[in-house]
Design an enzyme around this catalytic site. Structure first.
Site, PDB file in Angstrom:
ATOM      1  CG  HIS A 236      -1.736  -1.051   1.248  1.00 23.11           C
ATOM      2  ND1 HIS A 236      -2.768  -1.332   0.753  1.00 23.11           N
ATOM      3  CD2 HIS A 236      -1.725  -2.127   2.340  1.00 23.11           C
ATOM      4  CE1 HIS A 236      -3.597  -2.512   0.919  1.00 23.11           C
ATOM      5  NE2 HIS A 236      -2.741  -3.116   2.154  1.00 23.11           N
TER       6      HIS A 236
HETATM    7  C1  BDR Z   1      -2.555   0.873   5.330  1.00 24.85           C
HETATM    8  O1  BDR Z   1      -3.015   0.695   6.587  1.00 24.85           O
HETATM    9  C2  BDR Z   1      -1.695   0.308   7.299  1.00 24.85           C
HETATM   10  O2  BDR Z   1      -1.783  -0.855   7.805  1.00 24.85           O
HETATM   11  C3  BDR Z   1      -0.641   0.133   6.309  1.00 24.85           C
HETATM   12  O3  BDR Z   1       0.475   0.456   6.635  1.00 24.85           O
HETATM   13  C4  BDR Z   1      -1.075   1.066   5.233  1.00 24.85           C
HETATM   14  O4  BDR Z   1      -0.681   2.575   5.608  1.00 24.85           O
HETATM   15  C5  BDR Z   1      -3.355   0.068   4.544  1.00 24.85           C
HETATM   16  O5  BDR Z   1      -4.756   0.164   4.661  1.00 24.85           O
END
Ligand code: BDR
Ligand code: CA
Length: 313
Positions: A236
């Protein structure tokens, strides 16, 4: 050369974003890193940021931001990132220096002292950024754009409708999206297409010291992703840095994004008005597609570069 500040909650994918940014000093000048309570408590994610920056021999100021969201209490994500928030590799601990300033004050001072406009990269809940914009509204003139990981038009991950970073602090997210600043939103629409496969993760095991760290991070993250239905791993947060380095591998649509802050099953949902006759500015580029192989190649090349730097030290 873009001047950037990274606000993060490491976090496996946050850590990879930091690595790739630090591997490109000729394109991205990293002015500083701030942390925000999110994937884990503020003290844990700050410890993780210290460990990553120390491991990479970075010389970048680090400041600890807010413990938790504007209105509600903090919701962390140990299911995805473990108890430390960055489970997998072992770190001996470090005395990497921490700024005396709070994260928000550090962001403000750094932006004020920088001649060029600064790009904010936000990888966690948007609390620090919202407080910066509310407390120092004049900084908007010195911000080039905000590139953030959060939200999604098609679905959520924390709930059916809301993505984690936005769900944790929807009030902050609404302030940021409605700031009028140009924003690039790397939400789940694109980040779940930005996956690294198990075979690609395996390739990292036998390379240099930094690739090995990425391998250890990704092995844990891949395993934890299984409970959410992933075989490969969506990177992500790395989408933000990849977008800054190679915008041509992404595509998306312009929109005016709002966040639902009501106490309802839709809390944290991000939405735009896509009716043909919708009027008004559309300051948010919502990323939707990514060329996956080019994206992964960017990560692998960055790690190879960092391995070589390490070997030369
Ligand atoms: C986001 O949530 C966090 O767990 C990850 O680092 C990312 O920023 C994904 O939904
Ligand atoms: Ca994150």
């Amino acid at each position: 050369m873009k001047k950037i500040l990274i606000d993060c909650d490491p976090g496996h994918d946050d850590a990879l974003a930091l690595m790739v940014a630090l591997a490109h000093p000729e394109e991205l000048e990293l002015l500083g890193v701030t942390t925000i309570g999110g994937n884990q408590t503020l003290s844990r994610v700050t410890e993780n940021a210290k460990n990553i920056l120390y491991f990479l021999a970075a010389d970048v100021p680090l400041a600890a931001g807010e413990e938790g969201p504007l209105v509600k209490s903090l919701k962390t994500a140990p299911e995805a990132h473990g108890e430390s928030g960055m489970e997998g590799p072992y770190f001996e601990g470090t005395d990497y220096p921490l700024s005396q300033a709070t994260g928000v004050e550090f962001l403000y001072q750094t932006i004020k002292q920088t001649d060029d406009k600064v790009t904010l990269v936000a990888l966690g809940p948007l609390t620090n950024i919202a407080l910066l914009l509310k407390g120092h509204p004049e900084v908007t003139e010195s911000i080039e754009e905000i590139v953030l990981m959060g939200g999604g038009l098609s679905h959520g991950n924390q709930t059916a409708l809301a993505e984690f970073n936005i769900y944790v602090d929807p009030e902050a997210a609404e302030i940021v999206f409605q700031s009028g600043l140009p924003i690039v939103m790397a939400g789940l629409d694109v980040t779940e297409k930005a996956e690294i496969t198990v075979a690609e993760i395996e390739q990292l095991a036998g390379r240099g010291r930094v690739s090995r760290l990425a391998y250890e991070l990704l092995s844990f993250y891949n395993e934890s992703g299984r409970q959410f239905g992933f075989i490969d791993s969506p990177l992500h947060d790395l989408c933000t840095i990849a977008y800054l380095l190679k915008p041509e591998i992404f595509s998306g649509v312009q929109a005016d994004i709002h966040v639902i802050t009501d106490e309802s099953p839709a809390r944290g949902l991000t939405y735009g008005d896509f009716r043909r006759a919708a009027v008004g500015p559309k300051p948010v580029l919502v990323l939707q597609e990514v060329m996956r192989e080019e994206f992964v190649a960017l990560l692998l090349t960055a790690l190879t570069r960092l391995d070589a730097e390490e070997a030369n030290q």
